[in-house]
Motif scaffolding. Sequence first.
Motif, short mmCIF file in Angstrom:
data_model
loop_
_atom_site.label_atom_id
_atom_site.label_comp_id
_atom_site.label_asym_id
_atom_site.label_seq_id
_atom_site.Cartn_x
_atom_site.Cartn_y
_atom_site.Cartn_z
N ASP A 111 -19.75 5.45 13.46
CA ASP A 111 -20.46 6.40 12.61
C ASP A 111 -21.87 5.85 12.34
N GLY A 112 -22.87 6.38 13.03
CA GLY A 112 -24.23 5.90 12.90
C GLY A 112 -24.81 6.12 11.52
N GLU A 113 -24.51 7.26 10.93
CA GLU A 113 -25.03 7.58 9.60
C GLU A 113 -24.46 6.61 8.56
N LYS A 114 -23.19 6.32 8.67
CA LYS A 114 -22.56 5.37 7.75
C LYS A 114 -23.14 3.98 7.93
N ALA A 115 -23.42 3.59 9.16
CA ALA A 115 -23.99 2.27 9.44
C ALA A 115 -25.32 2.12 8.73
N VAL A 116 -26.16 3.14 8.80
CA VAL A 116 -27.47 3.09 8.16
C VAL A 116 -27.33 3.00 6.64
N LYS A 117 -26.41 3.75 6.08
CA LYS A 117 -26.20 3.72 4.63
C LYS A 117 -25.75 2.35 4.15
N LEU A 118 -24.98 1.67 4.99
CA LEU A 118 -24.46 0.36 4.60
C LEU A 118 -25.49 -0.76 4.70
N MET A 119 -26.54 -0.55 5.48
CA MET A 119 -27.48 -1.63 5.78
C MET A 119 -28.01 -2.33 4.52
N ASN A 120 -28.29 -1.57 3.48
CA ASN A 120 -28.83 -2.15 2.24
C ASN A 120 -27.87 -2.01 1.07
N SER A 121 -26.59 -1.95 1.37
CA SER A 121 -25.59 -1.82 0.32
C SER A 121 -25.36 -3.16 -0.38
N PHE A 122 -24.73 -3.09 -1.53
CA PHE A 122 -24.43 -4.31 -2.30
C PHE A 122 -23.55 -5.26 -1.49
N ALA A 123 -22.56 -4.71 -0.81
CA ALA A 123 -21.63 -5.54 -0.04
C ALA A 123 -22.35 -6.29 1.07
N ILE A 124 -23.26 -5.61 1.77
CA ILE A 124 -23.99 -6.26 2.87
C ILE A 124 -25.01 -7.25 2.32
N ARG A 164 -42.23 -3.38 12.12
CA ARG A 164 -43.02 -4.36 11.38
C ARG A 164 -43.93 -3.67 10.38
N ASP A 165 -43.94 -4.23 9.17
CA ASP A 165 -44.81 -3.74 8.10
C ASP A 165 -45.48 -4.96 7.49
N GLY A 166 -46.65 -5.32 8.03
CA GLY A 166 -47.29 -6.55 7.59
C GLY A 166 -46.46 -7.74 8.00
N ARG A 167 -46.06 -8.54 7.02
CA ARG A 167 -45.20 -9.69 7.30
C ARG A 167 -43.72 -9.33 7.29
N ASP A 168 -43.41 -8.14 6.83
CA ASP A 168 -42.02 -7.73 6.71
C ASP A 168 -41.56 -6.93 7.93
N TRP A 169 -40.25 -6.88 8.07
CA TRP A 169 -39.62 -6.04 9.10
C TRP A 169 -38.62 -5.14 8.40
N ASN A 170 -38.74 -3.86 8.61
CA ASN A 170 -37.81 -2.91 8.03
C ASN A 170 -36.88 -2.37 9.12
N PRO A 171 -35.63 -2.10 8.78
CA PRO A 171 -34.70 -1.57 9.78
C PRO A 171 -35.20 -0.26 10.39
N ASP A 172 -35.07 -0.14 11.69
CA ASP A 172 -35.35 1.13 12.38
C ASP A 172 -34.07 1.94 12.33
N ASN A 173 -33.95 2.73 11.28
CA ASN A 173 -32.68 3.43 11.01
C ASN A 173 -32.26 4.36 12.13
N ALA A 203 -28.41 5.48 16.28
CA ALA A 203 -28.17 5.93 17.66
C ALA A 203 -27.29 4.93 18.42
N LEU A 204 -27.53 3.63 18.22
CA LEU A 204 -26.72 2.63 18.92
C LEU A 204 -25.26 2.69 18.48
N PHE A 205 -25.04 2.75 17.17
CA PHE A 205 -23.67 2.82 16.67
C PHE A 205 -23.00 4.10 17.16
N GLN A 206 -23.73 5.22 17.10
CA GLN A 206 -23.17 6.50 17.52
C GLN A 206 -22.82 6.47 19.01
N LYS A 207 -23.68 5.84 19.80
CA LYS A 207 -23.47 5.77 21.25
C LYS A 207 -22.16 5.08 21.61
N HIS A 208 -21.75 4.14 20.75
CA HIS A 208 -20.54 3.36 21.05
C HIS A 208 -19.36 3.77 20.16
#
Length: 228
Positions: free
Chosen positions: A152-165, A130-139, A144-149
């Motif tokens: 590719d955790g690094e790729k997941a984080v990169k995609l979070m704010n991509s144009f496609a998403i 949480r950042d004030g009224r906003d919520w930012n992804p905990d990268n 770690a969750l994607f990697q655990k299962h």
Amino acid sequence: MRAVVAPITLLLTLLFSITACAQDSGQFKAGQHYQVLPQAVPQRDDSKIEVTELFWYGCGHCYHFEPLLNNWKSEIPADVTLRKVPAIWQPVMEVHARMFYVADAMGVLDTMHAPIFNAIAQQRKMFAERDGRDWNPDNDAIAALFQKHGADGEKAVKLMNSFAINSKVKQGMASQRAYQLSGTPEVVVAGKYRISTSLPGLKGKSNGQELMLQVADYLIEKERAERG
């Protein structure tokens, strides 16, 4: 042989007529058990009857609905398809929706869907800061969750704010407005009928979620009959 077959045929015809009349009489009624949307929302594939679940990973009701929906999905006929749309009406929900769309884009939604649900519902991990009224992804937590299962955790984080998403998030929000979402979980059949436990015929029922799926089955039959 003909004398035996005729009465059986007559009996089957009579039973079919009774069943049809019972269905036409309306076990479930518009305004009570489902809402007819003022304007039908186009389906992605008109050759199928599309059933859409609107959900939130942070919704306890959605978490309990998930196994019921999975059992129901395992028995749907070939002309029915199930689509999931993550709901968004507050910032933290957008983070969770992005995780859904990222998993889908990476082709690991079947692997990641349950772990995301479980982590939020059971372990109270929000994957957002949480950042004030906003919520930012905990990268770090997301990676770690994607990697655990096995993803590719690094790729997941990169995609979070991509144009496609970003585009998927906008489309999902447009869909929920068109479906007149009032809460989660809700189900929409054929882009025409919205089912919610907040409707009078389901509200307060201990088996409300089971009834939602019974109403969905009823509306699928209704849609199938209208299509001829």
